[in-house]
Structure formats: C-alpha cells, structure tokens
Motif scaffolding. Structure first.
Motif, short mmCIF file in Angstrom:
data_model
loop_
_atom_site.label_atom_id
_atom_site.label_comp_id
_atom_site.label_asym_id
_atom_site.label_seq_id
_atom_site.Cartn_x
_atom_site.Cartn_y
_atom_site.Cartn_z
N GLY A 116 -37.87 -1.55 -25.81
CA GLY A 116 -36.22 -1.26 -26.08
C GLY A 116 -35.12 -1.76 -25.17
N GLN A 117 -34.02 -1.56 -25.04
CA GLN A 117 -32.96 -2.21 -23.98
C GLN A 117 -33.30 -1.63 -22.98
OE1 GLN A 117 -29.63 -2.25 -26.30
NE2 GLN A 117 -29.85 -4.87 -27.47
N GLY A 118 -33.42 -0.02 -23.17
CA GLY A 118 -33.37 0.08 -21.12
C GLY A 118 -32.57 0.91 -21.37
N THR A 119 -32.27 2.20 -20.39
CA THR A 119 -31.17 2.47 -19.97
C THR A 119 -31.62 3.12 -18.37
OG1 THR A 119 -30.57 5.49 -20.34
CG2 THR A 119 -32.96 5.39 -20.35
N GLN A 120 -30.27 3.34 -18.56
CA GLN A 120 -30.98 3.72 -16.40
C GLN A 120 -30.49 5.01 -15.94
OE1 GLN A 120 -30.48 0.45 -14.01
NE2 GLN A 120 -30.83 2.91 -12.60
N VAL A 121 -31.83 5.33 -15.11
CA VAL A 121 -31.43 5.84 -14.26
C VAL A 121 -31.73 6.08 -13.09
CG1 VAL A 121 -33.15 8.74 -13.88
CG2 VAL A 121 -33.72 7.33 -16.12
N THR A 122 -30.86 6.36 -12.28
CA THR A 122 -30.38 6.85 -10.75
C THR A 122 -30.55 8.59 -10.14
OG1 THR A 122 -28.55 5.20 -11.38
CG2 THR A 122 -28.72 6.35 -9.38
N VAL A 123 -30.97 8.46 -9.19
CA VAL A 123 -31.41 9.25 -8.74
C VAL A 123 -30.75 9.47 -7.29
CG1 VAL A 123 -33.27 11.16 -7.40
CG2 VAL A 123 -33.38 10.26 -10.00
N ALA A 124 -29.49 9.75 -7.04
CA ALA A 124 -28.81 10.66 -5.84
C ALA A 124 -27.83 11.28 -5.17
CB ALA A 124 -27.83 9.07 -5.36
N ALA A 125 -27.99 11.78 -4.32
CA ALA A 125 -27.39 13.02 -3.88
C ALA A 125 -25.78 13.00 -4.03
CB ALA A 125 -27.40 13.31 -2.81
#
Length: 125
Positions: A116-125
């Motif tokens: 698939g085109q993908g989905t962004q996961v960002t883990v940050a405070a």
C-alpha cells in the motif's frame, strides 16, 4: 486491479497506542499472507509483522514482540496492526504488503512485493 489502503497513522506520545488497518481489494484476500513493513528515513526496511491466510501463524520483528499485535478479518478484507507502548524508534512509514502468491505459510520478506501507499506513524513527546 489490486489495491491496499492503509488507515491514517498519526502522532503519538511515547508509551501510547495506535491501531493501523489495511483494506485489500481486487484479489482473494483470504488466500494470501499479509505483512506490515516499515521504513524510516535513512534506515533499512524492516519486516515488522506477518500473518498467515488463516490468521493462525504470525511473525514479529524482535524489537516489537510483546508490543505489537497483528490480526486479520477475512470477511472484511482487512489486516490490522495494534501498536502498544510505542517508542520513538517506532517512528516510520508503515506499509501493508501482500504476498506474491497464495500459500499457507508466511514466506520471506522478498515475497511481499505489492504494498500500500503507507501511513506515517510518528512517536514523539
């Protein structure tokens, strides 16, 4: 035509949770093993998780074992990835991927070439 569509990812604080879903169409979903892969800028591609067509056999990258759970609902043509206890190093673009051929085992990453085109996961405070 085959299609894989991921749900929206997002920004999550460390320790948080997120559930990704991926909907497949244009192929007999229940016959194929499915995977989640991820790639962060400047880092190598990682095979995060995989699930057999019947949902019985699964694979997890060592660094996500005990935190991520893969599942599927063949009636809905969907595969899911539950991400718990997220860490900053989980930040990446996540793609669901379909195995190239219908077989009961999980195979290897090289056999998952439709993404698939993908989905962004960002883990940050």
């Amino acid at each position: 035509a085959q299609q894989l569509t991921e749900s929206r990812g997002g920004l999550v604080q460390p320790g948080g949770s997120l559930k990704l879903s991926c909907t497949g169409s244009g192929f007999w979903f229940s016959q194929y093993s499915m995977s989640w892969v991820r790639q962060a800028p400047g880092k190598k591609l990682e095979w995060v998780s995989a699930i057999s067509p019947d949902g019985v056999t699964t694979y997890y990258l060592d660094s996500v074992k005990g935190r991520f759970t893969i599942s599927r609902d063949n009636a809905k043509n969907q595969v899911y990835l539950q991400l718990n206890d997220l860490k900053t190093e989980d930040t990446a673009k996540y793609h669901c991927a379909k195995r190239d051929f219908a077989k009961g085992d999980l195979g290897t990453l090289s056999e998952y070439n439709f993404w698939g085109q993908g989905t962004q996961v960002t883990v940050a405070a």
